[in-house]
Design an enzyme around this catalytic site. Structure first.
Site: not given
Ligand code: 13P
Length: 248
Positions: A10-11, A93, A95, A163, A169, A229-230
């Site tokens: 969910w970030k 991750h 990020e 990833e 994203g 993610g999203g």
């Molecule tokens: P998205 O599915 O939003 O591209 O994000 C992937 C992600 O970073 C999951 O950890």
């Protein structure tokens, strides 16, 4: 046999009102047919743990500190995640590697902290677009795998998530051939390093996974699930991805 895993990250999204999405998800998928994990913001782990009741949904953190406790303002330790109801934690991750300068050796230390606390570590790897354009994808992934995954890791306590940074994203996904190439490489590297145990690690793909591309990705060899993610934020979308994985 590797158990398939649909994982949602969910970030930095989600407040108590969003527990309604989780309630809708578990009501629609009482027996999901694969392992399902949600990693919400740490503020929601305990509430989600109460909300899920007897459903087999697993919960995870998105990061942990290398130490179990101490003077580290703002950080959260692996034993604290366990205490809140988590069984997993994402480490490394992209990020966090980008926003917080996390290195492979720090990621490895976090994976060891997770292991010590009894959490499954979901260790993330992935190349940038510039690295892919330079033809360095497998070299980058191999170096991250070698330095981020502890020697003591096993298929039971460690999941690897591929990833590609440029697919996160962005709505862009690698071609099936590109995903298959990296996952095949990861499997070969794991078997070379860990022997037969290397076949037990689950390999997730992550980066713009959505209901419309999930089945094609899950049909690939050595793709044991996804880190989403999203599309994990909405019960309908994540539910469709779970169903695609269960059917793969
Ligand atoms: P998205 O599915 O939003 O591209 O994000 C992937 C992600 O970073 C999951 O950890």
């Amino acid at each position: 046999m590797r158990r398939k895993l649909a994982a949602g990250n969910w970030k930095m999204n989600g407040v108590a009102a969003d527990l309604a999405e989780v309630k809708a998800l578990i009501a629609a998928h009482p027996e999901p047919g694969c392992e399902v994990l949600i990693c919400p913001p740490a503020t929601l782990i305990a509430q989600m743990n109460w909300a899920k009741g007897a459903h087999p949904l697993a919960l995870g953190g998105q990061d942990c500190h290398v130490k179990a406790a101490g003077a580290h303002t703002g950080d959260i330790s692996a034993p604290m995640l366990v205490d809140a109801g988590a069984s997993h934690v994402i480490v490394g991750h992209s990020e966090r590697r980008a926003d917080h300068g996390e290195t492979n050796s720090e990621v490895r230390a976090k994976a060891l902290a997770a292991q010590a606390a009894g959490l499954v570590a979901v260790i993330c790897l992935g190349e940038t677009e510039a690295e892919r354009d330079a033809g360095a994808t497998l070299a980058v992934i191999g170096a991250q795998l070698g330095a981020s995954v502890p020697e003591s890791a096993t298929g039971a306590d460690t999941v690897i998530a591929y990833e590609p940074v440029w697919a996160i994203g962005t709505g862009r996904t690698p071609t099936p051939a590109q995903i298959a190439e990296v996952h095949g490489f990861l499997r070969a590297e794991l078997v070379a390093r860990f022997g037969p145990e290397g076949a037990a690690f689950r390999l997730l793909y992550g980066g713009s996974v959505k209901p419309s591309n999930a089945a094609e990705i899950f049909a690939l060899p050595d793709v044991d699930g996804a880190l989403v993610g999203g599309a994990s934020l909405k019960a309908a979308d994540f539910g469709a991805i779970i169903a695609a994985l269960a059917a793969a």
